[in-house]
Design a protein around this motif. Structure first.
Motif, PDB file in Angstrom:
ATOM      1  N   UNK A 424       0.452 -50.421 -10.729  1.00  0.00           N
ATOM      2  CA  UNK A 424      -0.570 -49.595 -10.082  1.00  0.00           C
ATOM      3  C   UNK A 424       0.033 -48.812  -8.924  1.00  0.00           C
ATOM      4  N   UNK A 425       1.021 -49.399  -8.250  1.00  0.00           N
ATOM      5  CA  UNK A 425       1.718 -48.673  -7.177  1.00  0.00           C
ATOM      6  C   UNK A 425       2.498 -47.502  -7.737  1.00  0.00           C
ATOM      7  N   UNK A 426       3.095 -47.682  -8.903  1.00  0.00           N
ATOM      8  CA  UNK A 426       3.893 -46.625  -9.520  1.00  0.00           C
ATOM      9  C   UNK A 426       3.032 -45.411  -9.868  1.00  0.00           C
ATOM     10  N   UNK A 427       1.809 -45.633 -10.369  1.00  0.00           N
ATOM     11  CA  UNK A 427       0.973 -44.504 -10.800  1.00  0.00           C
ATOM     12  C   UNK A 427       0.044 -44.005  -9.705  1.00  0.00           C
ATOM     13  N   UNK A 428       0.097 -44.636  -8.519  1.00  0.00           N
ATOM     14  CA  UNK A 428      -0.853 -44.316  -7.455  1.00  0.00           C
ATOM     15  C   UNK A 428      -0.634 -42.891  -6.937  1.00  0.00           C
ATOM     16  N   UNK A 429      -1.642 -42.033  -7.078  1.00  0.00           N
ATOM     17  CA  UNK A 429      -1.504 -40.659  -6.591  1.00  0.00           C
ATOM     18  C   UNK A 429      -1.647 -40.598  -5.072  1.00  0.00           C
TER      19      UNK A 429
END
Length: 450
Positions: A424-429
């Motif tokens: 979720x951190x990786x895809x967090x805009x």
């Protein structure tokens, strides 16, 4: 008979530079280091002074809150440095290795015949207990607790993760000894997860409940498997152990020696010849990094995988729990109008001007560039698409940020560890540090509730 676990939610991050299945022996390191930040929540008390001569497997320090929990040296030699930080907090211990190694030995134990108390005493004294971690709180396990189950995941889905089927080959005796011992610590099951099409040495061992896992990352994370098989409620404890750590535990039981050997996957697009290296915990990363060569000068060396690892340097030291070292290009360049043009060379969970969804098996050469700046949380609903647990990720993150203990409990903080939020951190805009938020929340919950 195995029970299958099929994960649908998630995202595979396919990167260039997977380690080839060949293994070389790393150059022997002159200095080995133990980073105390690897042992979260431990207050160390030194047993030896700087300048002391120690043997491999001899205790360097113990846990202030549990005096029989020892932490040992990976090699014999001289303790040349005790690096301290604020308030004289011990950060790193460095040992200058001798040319001829001396081993501190213990009496071997037959895991079948020994009692749980005998096994526990040996693991604590010999330095193997720190390999056993617990949920909740993602800390070293409390030896006095009785876990309702023990989980081991030998299915790596993280980007460029080491292939456990390859790494564990030929270690069946050590694995069986360790699993037999762990089975005596719990009245429940010892859950072992492997890939659906796996040929893992763990599959044929006794005293385990085998599960075959399939699906995108984070299917291989032990937290995902716990959530699907045996979720944690308040007051319950589950222990977890990494597969390579089982080998160290098993060898201690069979031989009486602490052998901190690691088979490390050196991977990443900046590595010319990514492959596996046999080395030891705490070794200098440069002893095997430059053996394969690097493609660029400006690289980021990561102690672990790209999602959960920590930034290091070529002169850094292999982490206590790590079996992967990744090298990728440093993303310190600025892309002019990068937000306003189609993107073909990056991975994204959205379809807004990005096309990675059209080629799910394509491998990418990504940098460390975050492609955006830190900003307030934007509610998009994207986290739930890659988060397979029965937990509301955004609501839990916000509860941790505002330090609402009741909400943190009710929303499932007992079940998770920081690594469960790496995707979720990786895809967090919004570029929020999800893993650190969860770590801070767990620390607060442990401090206030325990």
């Amino acid at each position: 008979m195995s029970k299958d676990i099929r994960i649908k939610k998630g995202l595979n991050i396919n990167l260039v530079g997977a380690a080839e299945k060949t293994t070389s022996k790393a150059v022997l390191s002159n200095v080995y280091a133990i980073n105390l930040l690897d042992f979260h929540g431990i207050t160390p008390k030194m047993l030896v002074k700087q300048g002391a001569e120690i043997k491999a497997g001899e205790a360097l320090f113990y846990n202030k809150n549990r005096e029989d929990m020892r932490f040992v040296s990976p090699v014999s030699g001289e303790l040349i440095e005790i690096e301290r930080g604020a308030r004289r907090k011990i950060l790193t211990l460095k040992v200058l290795a001798d040319k001829s190694q001396e081993q501190h030995t213990h009496q071997p134990l037959d895991a079948e015949r020994a009692s749980s108390e005998e096994l526990k005493a040996l693991l604590l004294k010999a330095g193997c207990w720190p390999f056993i971690k617990q949920r909740p709180y993602d800390i070293i396990a409390d030896p006095d607790a009785v876990p309702k189950a023990i989980f081991i995941s030998a299915y790596g889905t993280a980007p460029l993760a080491a292939d456990m089927d390859y790494v564990l080959q030929g270690k069946e005796a050590e694995l069986q000894a360790a699993l037999t011992a762990l089975g005596k610590f719990t009245p429940g099951k010892v859950h072992v997860s492997v890939g659906k099409a796996s040929n893992s040495p763990l599959s044929g061992l006794n005293g385990i409940t085998l599960h075959k896992v399939s699906g995108p990352h984070p299917a291989g994370l032990v937290g995902t498997q716990i959530n699907k098989l045996d979720p944690i409620n308040k007051g319950e404890v589950i222990w977890t152990v990494a597969p390579q750590d089982l080998i160290i535990i098993g060898e201690l039981l069979l031989t009486g020696k602490f052998n901190p050997e690691r088979t490390v996957a050196l991977a990443g697009s900046s590595v010319k010849a990514p492959k596996y290296y046999t080395t030891k915990i705490g070794t200098e990363i440069s002893t095997f990094l430059y053996g394969s060569g690097v493609n660029e000068e400006n690289i980021r060396v990561i102690n672990g995988d790209v999602l959960t690892g920590s930034k290091s340097s070529p002169d850094g030291y292999l982490g206590f729990y790590n079996n992967t070292v990744t090298a990728i290009p440093e993303g310190d360049d600025y892309e002019f109008f990068g937000w306003n043009k189609p993107v073909f060379n990056k991975i994204s969970s959205t379809r807004a001007l990005t096309f990675s969804w059209m080629q799910p098996k394509k491998k990418y050469k990504l940098t460390t560039n975050t492609n955006g700046e830190h900003r307030a949380f934007v509610v998009t609903g994207r986290y739930e698409e890659v988060f397979p647990m029965d937990i509301y990720p955004l609501q839990l993150l916000k509860a941790c940020m505002v330090k609402d203990l009741d909400e943190m409990e009710q929303l499932g903080l007992y079940e998770v560890a920081p690594e469960d939020f790496s995707l979720t951190e990786f895809i967090c805009i919004s570029k929020q540090p999800h893993q650190q938020i969860i770590r801070d929340g767990l620390d607060l919950l442990y401090k206030e509730i325990g």
